[in-house]
Scaffold this motif. Structure first.
Motif, PDB file in Angstrom:
ATOM      1  N   PRO A 188      -6.692 -22.686 -26.433  1.00  0.00           N
ATOM      2  CA  PRO A 188      -6.011 -23.665 -27.251  1.00  0.00           C
ATOM      3  C   PRO A 188      -6.152 -25.132 -26.745  1.00  0.00           C
ATOM      4  O   PRO A 188      -6.157 -26.136 -27.133  1.00  0.00           O
ATOM      5  CB  PRO A 188      -4.598 -23.655 -27.590  1.00  0.00           C
ATOM      6  N   ASN A 189      -6.045 -25.247 -25.295  1.00  0.00           N
ATOM      7  CA  ASN A 189      -5.999 -26.507 -24.744  1.00  0.00           C
ATOM      8  C   ASN A 189      -7.483 -26.917 -24.318  1.00  0.00           C
ATOM      9  O   ASN A 189      -7.535 -27.881 -23.280  1.00  0.00           O
ATOM     10  CB  ASN A 189      -5.202 -26.529 -23.657  1.00  0.00           C
ATOM     11  N   ILE A 190      -8.690 -26.167 -24.849  1.00  0.00           N
ATOM     12  CA  ILE A 190      -9.958 -26.609 -24.271  1.00  0.00           C
ATOM     13  C   ILE A 190     -10.397 -27.917 -24.450  1.00  0.00           C
ATOM     14  O   ILE A 190     -11.171 -28.538 -23.780  1.00  0.00           O
ATOM     15  CB  ILE A 190     -10.807 -25.641 -24.780  1.00  0.00           C
ATOM     16  N   ASN A 191      -9.903 -28.599 -25.749  1.00  0.00           N
ATOM     17  CA  ASN A 191     -10.253 -30.038 -25.850  1.00  0.00           C
ATOM     18  C   ASN A 191      -9.626 -30.974 -24.775  1.00  0.00           C
ATOM     19  O   ASN A 191     -10.225 -31.935 -24.479  1.00  0.00           O
ATOM     20  CB  ASN A 191     -10.001 -30.392 -27.167  1.00  0.00           C
ATOM     21  N   ALA A 192      -8.518 -30.580 -24.336  1.00  0.00           N
ATOM     22  CA  ALA A 192      -7.792 -31.566 -23.450  1.00  0.00           C
ATOM     23  C   ALA A 192      -8.312 -31.360 -21.922  1.00  0.00           C
ATOM     24  O   ALA A 192      -8.943 -32.413 -21.347  1.00  0.00           O
ATOM     25  CB  ALA A 192      -6.250 -31.317 -23.380  1.00  0.00           C
ATOM     26  N   ILE A 193      -8.712 -30.028 -21.724  1.00  0.00           N
ATOM     27  CA  ILE A 193      -9.235 -29.988 -20.184  1.00  0.00           C
ATOM     28  C   ILE A 193     -10.702 -30.111 -20.171  1.00  0.00           C
ATOM     29  O   ILE A 193     -11.352 -30.301 -18.941  1.00  0.00           O
ATOM     30  CB  ILE A 193      -8.862 -28.421 -19.630  1.00  0.00           C
TER      31      ILE A 193
END
Length: 289
Positions: free
Chosen positions: A144-149
């Motif tokens: 879910p947080n791939i766009n951020a990391i």
């Protein structure tokens, strides 16, 4: 004296002048002749016109035969009506809901023969359904947080977390072991991972809601039209006709800008013909040996 009393001419036209029958015959004869002449002229004119048409037809270039067409422009047009966000929500896991949502997704394979596939006629719809790959690829959805990391700033500071999340799809951007042909939609779903390419990457991930934003532009909203144009400007190099075109090195992130309506992607089977033999056999090491 007897001779002088006889008429000078032996025959007289007096009787003819008094004959209506002879006059009528003359008039009828003249009318018939006029009709015959008119018919003859008409027939001659028609034949001359036909001859000219035939000469023009012989001189005209042969018509170009129509190119064969397929129904790929409409195949699947009514099948892919959900947005990317809706498909991703249905395919959180590989369950029956996801299976039902993706039931018609098989025709979206871009490597499929154009007569059987529907990708090139429905690119935006097929790309919205990219998450359907989890049904067959064996690769789970991105974290879910791939766009951020995996944002450009995060990768510039520390690429470790992004590299760990993208390790399973590294073949999507490695030239030596590319898996684009067999894992096309997995690579699309993990497009943000291409930020790991560093200097080679020029196109950022599009903003959320680009599809809806540019769809409203198509309906005539001037306000949304400006926002769509601004959002698409980040990927202008994807369709730049000059030497600055960046589609090849940013292929999957460029694909995500499909709603902008500017991408030109040739059909695979319109460029290279299908091989006449099974290349997996004749190109194998055992065959060459």
């Amino acid at each position: 004296d007897d001779i002088d009393d006889e008429p000078r001419f032996k025959y007289s036209t007096a009787e003819l002048a008094d004959s209506p029958r002879n006059t009528t015959c003359c008039i009828v004869t003249m009318c018939i002749l006029c009709i015959i002449v008119a018919i003859a002229l008409s027939v001659t004119a028609v034949k001359v016109a036909q001859k000219k048409d035939e000469e023009r037809a012989e001189q005209a270039p042969a018509p170009t035969p129509p190119m064969p067409t397929s129904d790929t422009s409409t195949a699947g047009a009514d099948l892919f009506t959900m947005t990317k966000e809706e498909v991703n929500l249905d395919c959180e896991t590989r369950d029956q809901i996801c299976s039902d949502t993706c039931s018609d997704f098989t025709c979206c394979d871009p490597m499929m023969n154009e007569l059987a596939g529907c990708f090139f006629g429905n690119r935006e719809g097929c790309l919205n359904y990219a998450r359907c790959h989890i049904q067959t690829s064996g690769v789970e959805k991105p974290s879910p947080n791939i766009n951020a990391i995996c944002s450009t700033s995060s990768v510039a500071n520390d690429p470790t977390l992004c590299d760990s999340s993208c390790n399973k799809v590294k073949c999507c951007w490695e030239d030596d072991s590319s898996c684009m042909d067999r894992s096309f939609y997995t690579c699309v779903d993990y497009a943000i991972c291409q930020n790991l390419r560093g200097a080679d990457l020029k196109v950022p991930l599009p903003i959320d809601g680009l599809e809806e934003l540019c769809a409203e532009t198509a309906t005539g909203s001037l306000t949304q039209g400006g926002r769509c144009e601004t959002a698409c400007a980040a990927a202008e190099c994807c369709w730049d006709p000059s030497v600055n075109n960046c589609l090849q090195n940013n292929f999957f992130t460029c694909l995500l800008y499909e709603p902008c309506g500017q991408l030109e992607i040739p059909q695979a089977f319109s460029v290279v013909p299908e091989p006449s033999v099974d290349t997996s056999v004749v190109c194998s090491s055992s065959y060459r040996a």
